[in-house]
Scaffold this motif. Structure first.
Motif, PDB file in Angstrom:
ATOM      1  N   ILE A   3       0.446  -1.393   0.133  1.00 32.20           N
ATOM      2  CA  ILE A   3       0.265   0.061  -0.172  1.00 32.20           C
ATOM      3  C   ILE A   3       0.917   1.331  -0.377  1.00 32.20           C
ATOM      4  O   ILE A   3       1.517   1.638   0.830  1.00 32.20           O
ATOM      5  CB  ILE A   3      -0.975   0.516   1.462  1.00 32.20           C
ATOM      6  N   ALA A   4       1.066   2.159  -0.820  1.00 35.31           N
ATOM      7  CA  ALA A   4       1.369   3.285  -0.854  1.00 35.31           C
ATOM      8  C   ALA A   4       0.652   4.496  -0.441  1.00 35.31           C
ATOM      9  O   ALA A   4      -0.567   4.911  -0.904  1.00 35.31           O
ATOM     10  CB  ALA A   4       1.688   3.989  -2.208  1.00 35.31           C
ATOM     11  N   ALA A  17      -0.121   6.617   7.511  1.00 28.10           N
ATOM     12  CA  ALA A  17       0.625   5.483   7.195  1.00 28.10           C
ATOM     13  C   ALA A  17       0.864   4.855   8.323  1.00 28.10           C
ATOM     14  O   ALA A  17       1.223   3.932   8.699  1.00 28.10           O
ATOM     15  CB  ALA A  17       2.101   6.219   6.692  1.00 28.10           C
ATOM     16  N   ALA A  18       1.333   5.557   9.461  1.00 27.50           N
ATOM     17  CA  ALA A  18       1.597   4.872  11.596  1.00 27.50           C
ATOM     18  C   ALA A  18       0.599   4.419  11.702  1.00 27.50           C
ATOM     19  O   ALA A  18       0.493   3.783  11.781  1.00 27.50           O
ATOM     20  CB  ALA A  18       2.167   6.229  11.821  1.00 27.50           C
ATOM     21  N   ALA A 132       2.272  -7.082   5.332  1.00 31.44           N
ATOM     22  CA  ALA A 132       2.162  -6.177   4.771  1.00 31.44           C
ATOM     23  C   ALA A 132       3.299  -5.133   4.619  1.00 31.44           C
ATOM     24  O   ALA A 132       4.020  -4.423   5.016  1.00 31.44           O
ATOM     25  CB  ALA A 132       0.747  -5.088   4.831  1.00 31.44           C
ATOM     26  N   ILE A 133       3.117  -4.191   3.080  1.00 29.85           N
ATOM     27  CA  ILE A 133       4.653  -3.280   3.093  1.00 29.85           C
ATOM     28  C   ILE A 133       3.505  -1.732   2.871  1.00 29.85           C
ATOM     29  O   ILE A 133       2.303  -1.630   2.124  1.00 29.85           O
ATOM     30  CB  ILE A 133       4.978  -3.378   1.591  1.00 29.85           C
ATOM     31  N   VAL A 134       3.826  -0.559   3.850  1.00 25.81           N
ATOM     32  CA  VAL A 134       3.167   0.983   3.857  1.00 25.81           C
ATOM     33  C   VAL A 134       4.203   1.413   3.596  1.00 25.81           C
ATOM     34  O   VAL A 134       4.652   1.901   4.287  1.00 25.81           O
ATOM     35  CB  VAL A 134       2.444   0.462   5.396  1.00 25.81           C
ATOM     36  N   ILE A 135       4.208   2.110   2.210  1.00 22.30           N
ATOM     37  CA  ILE A 135       5.070   3.753   2.443  1.00 22.30           C
ATOM     38  C   ILE A 135       4.381   4.981   2.278  1.00 22.30           C
ATOM     39  O   ILE A 135       3.004   5.096   1.695  1.00 22.30           O
ATOM     40  CB  ILE A 135       5.550   3.248   0.145  1.00 22.30           C
TER      41      ILE A 135
END
Ligand SMILES: Nc1ncnc2c1ncn2[C@@H]1O[C@H](COP(=O)(O)OP(=O)(O)OP(=O)(O)O)[C@@H](O)[C@H]1O
Ligand SMILES: [Mg+2]
Length: 250
Positions: A3-4, A17-18, A132-135
């Motif tokens: 997710i960006a 994002a945090a 998960a990846i959070v950018i």
């Protein structure tokens, strides 16, 4: 899920994002947070104290590009998040943080090499089901001019109820679509009352996935340099955000 989080400057990208990272952790995900803003702040919001000790992703360049010459280990292994070299990540309770790289000096040139590394990482990292990846992206439309985020599953466009923010949000949505991003969602932030939300959705011409209320506590914690992960009600909204993303990305 990859997710960006994007939007106009100051709309609350890093905050959301945090909070999203916190909610994913709460839901049992392993999370890799990537601070892709050239002036990085995410570490503090996530409660990492030693943020300056992490080696920026940009310095992974050699590791990643050398593989073009020879069938080297990193790409060819279908790397997992756990394979990421330790010096590039900070780790705390199932949460990993990577930092793209701060601009060290004025006139220091563009962030292109960093962007290339980020794009490669995003396209090659294989995620397990509860990972998960959070950018946290740089403000505005810039990241979308570079195709950096073409390898992600969804874009969250943070938007506040004022025209400047809404215009940028629409512009980003169009660019993300042109880049081939399949899932594009708006997330409202700093909503005081129902009127704010009605105005925002009307001007946007779309519904938001969730809306985060204006919260003095979020702003206060930021000023004190504290983690924002346990602040209610934003935490509850972030959990709802994860549930909605899970539904949409099934
Ligand atoms: N829902 C909210 N209620 C109150 N204050 C908020 C809210 N969301 C964000 N803020 C405050 O607004 C400021 C900007 O937030 P944040 O740093 O998350 O924005 P950003 O979009 O990441 O900014 P930048 O473009 O500089 O990276 C911070 O002081 C933050 O505490
Ligand atoms: Mg930010």
């Amino acid at each position: 899920m990859k997710i960006a989080v994007c939007g106009k400057g100051g709309v609350g990208k890093s905050t959301i994002a945090a909070l999203l990272c916190g909610a994913l952790l709460e839901k049992g995900y392993k999370v890799l947070a990537i601070d892709a803003d050239p002036s990085p702040h995410l570490a503090r919001l996530l409660g990492f104290k030693e943020a300056d000790k992490v080696t920026p992703i940009a310095e992974m360049k050699d590791l990643l590009t050398a593989r073009a010459e020879k069938d080297g280990p990193f790409y060819s292994l279908n790397p997992k998040v756990d394979d990421l070299p330790e010096k590039f990540t900070l780790v705390k309770n199932g949460l990993k943080l990577m930092v793209l790289g701060a601009v060290k000096e004025a006139g220091g040139g563009c962030a292109c090499p960093e962007q290339t590394v980020l794009r490669r990482l995003l396209s090659f990292l294989l995620l397990q089901s509860k990972e998960a990846i959070v950018i946290d992206l740089e403000a505005g439309v810039e990241p979308f001019g570079r195709a950096t985020i073409s390898a992600i599953d969804a874009v969250l466009i943070v938007v506040q109820p004022y025209r400047g923010s809404i215009e940028t949000a629409k512009q980003i949505a169009k660019m993300a679509k042109d880049l081939g991003v399949k899932k594009i969602f708006f997330v409202a932030n700093n909503i005081e009352d129902k009127e704010d939300l009605i105005f925002l959705e009307k001007e946007l011409g779309a519904q938001v996935l969730v809306h985060f209320p204006a919260s003095q506590e979020l702003a206060r914690a930021e000023r004190k340099g504290q983690s924002i992960l346990d602040i209610e009600p934003p935490k509850k909204v972030a959990i709802k955000l994860v549930e909605r993303l899970e539904n949409h990305l099934k």
